[in-house]
Each structure stands twice: as C-alpha cells, then as structure tokens.
Design a protein around this motif. Structure first.
Motif, short mmCIF file in Angstrom:
data_model
loop_
_atom_site.label_atom_id
_atom_site.label_comp_id
_atom_site.label_asym_id
_atom_site.label_seq_id
_atom_site.Cartn_x
_atom_site.Cartn_y
_atom_site.Cartn_z
N UNK A 9 63.64 12.47 22.54
CA UNK A 9 62.74 13.44 21.89
C UNK A 9 61.64 12.66 21.21
N UNK A 10 60.43 13.16 21.30
CA UNK A 10 59.30 12.46 20.71
C UNK A 10 58.30 13.47 20.18
N UNK A 11 57.72 13.15 19.06
CA UNK A 11 56.65 13.97 18.50
C UNK A 11 55.36 13.20 18.70
N UNK A 12 54.39 13.83 19.35
CA UNK A 12 53.13 13.16 19.66
C UNK A 12 51.99 13.79 18.86
N UNK A 13 51.04 12.95 18.46
CA UNK A 13 49.83 13.52 17.86
C UNK A 13 49.10 14.31 18.95
N UNK A 14 48.27 15.24 18.54
CA UNK A 14 47.60 16.14 19.47
C UNK A 14 46.81 15.38 20.54
N UNK A 15 46.08 14.34 20.15
CA UNK A 15 45.26 13.62 21.13
C UNK A 15 46.10 12.92 22.20
N UNK A 16 47.26 12.36 21.81
CA UNK A 16 48.14 11.73 22.80
C UNK A 16 48.77 12.79 23.72
N UNK A 17 49.11 13.92 23.12
CA UNK A 17 49.68 15.00 23.93
C UNK A 17 48.68 15.46 24.98
N UNK A 18 47.41 15.62 24.60
CA UNK A 18 46.37 16.03 25.54
C UNK A 18 46.17 14.97 26.62
N UNK A 19 46.22 13.70 26.25
CA UNK A 19 46.08 12.62 27.23
C UNK A 19 47.27 12.65 28.20
N UNK A 20 48.46 12.93 27.69
CA UNK A 20 49.65 13.03 28.54
C UNK A 20 49.52 14.19 29.53
N UNK A 21 49.06 15.32 29.06
CA UNK A 21 48.88 16.48 29.93
C UNK A 21 47.82 16.19 31.00
N UNK A 22 46.76 15.50 30.62
CA UNK A 22 45.71 15.13 31.57
C UNK A 22 46.27 14.18 32.64
N UNK A 23 47.06 13.20 32.22
CA UNK A 23 47.70 12.24 33.14
C UNK A 23 48.62 12.98 34.11
N UNK A 24 49.42 13.90 33.56
CA UNK A 24 50.37 14.67 34.38
C UNK A 24 49.61 15.47 35.43
#
Length: 141
Positions: A9-24
């Motif tokens: 389980x990991x909590x990501x800051x909003x900018x990292x989460x958006x980068x992860x979604x973009x990568x996915x």
C-alpha cells in the motif's frame, strides 16, 4: 502454477499519482499494480542488468580510494612537471656548453699574402695554362 505476490500500500502525492496514471495510459496497462511493477522492475533491474546497491561502508571505502588516487595523480603531475623543468634546464645548459665548444673550435682564420697589391703578383698561373693550349692549325686547303 500459482505465483504469490505481495501487497504493498502506498500513498502518493497528487503529481506522482497523475504521472503514474499517464504512464499506465501510455503503456496500455489495465491495472495500476502492473504499471507500478513495471516501473519498479525498470528501476531495480535497469532492463535485465541487475543493479546492486552498495552499502554505506563500501561507498565510504571507495571514496577513500578515490581520494588517495587523486592525491597520487596530483603528486605524479607535480613530479612530471618538475622533471620536465629540470630536463629543460639540462638541455639548455648542454646546448650552451656545446655552443661554447663550437665557438672555441671555429676561430676566424686570416690569410696574409706576401704582397698587398695584385699588380705585384706574378702571372705564373697563366703561363702554366698556356702549356696546355693546342697550337693553332693552319687552315686546310
């Protein structure tokens, strides 16, 4: 065959989460866990080349070796520069000694003639040459 996977389980800051979604989205991965697994695999393996992390003691040991090597390189550079200056001085001194020796060997030569006037010189060289001149032949009829 069953593969056991660990849950993280990991909590990501909003900018990292958006980068992860973009990568996915760019990679066309359906699950976020697949995207994270790929990212972590790339980070740790760097594409099939296993990357090993050094312990702090190993890093400090390497830093000490690099410092010693840097000091040795500096000493070598200084030694080379010193020997080059010494060699240049020796070459200059050798050159100066050779020039002095050559000056002693080569001294101006003066030639004195028995007389100071060309009028007084005999015509002997001309007389010697006349002995070798063939007499003129009479014209043939």
């Amino acid at each position: 065959m069953t593969t056991y996977k660990k849950l993280v389980s990991i909590y990501l800051p909003e900018e990292l989460y958006e980068a992860l979604m973009s990568y996915q989205e760019q990679k066309g991965l359906e699950e976020t866990s697949s995207a994270l697994s790929e990212i972590l695999t790339q980070f740790f393996e760097r594409g099939n080349q296993a990357k090993r992390y050094a312990a702090l003691a190993q890093v400090e040991g390497l830093e000490g070796k690099v410092t010693r090597l840097s000091e040795q390189v500096a000493q070598l550079r200084q030694s080379i520069a010193s020997s080059m200056l010494t060699q240049a001085a020796l070459d200059l001194s050798t050159l100066s000694n050779e020039e002095a020796h050559i000056r002693n060997l080569v001294q101006p030569t003066t030639v004195t003639f028995g007389c100071n006037s060309f009028d007084e010189l005999e015509d002997e060289p001309d007389e010697v040459l006349t002995d070798f001149i063939e007499p003129e032949k009479p014209p043939s009829l």
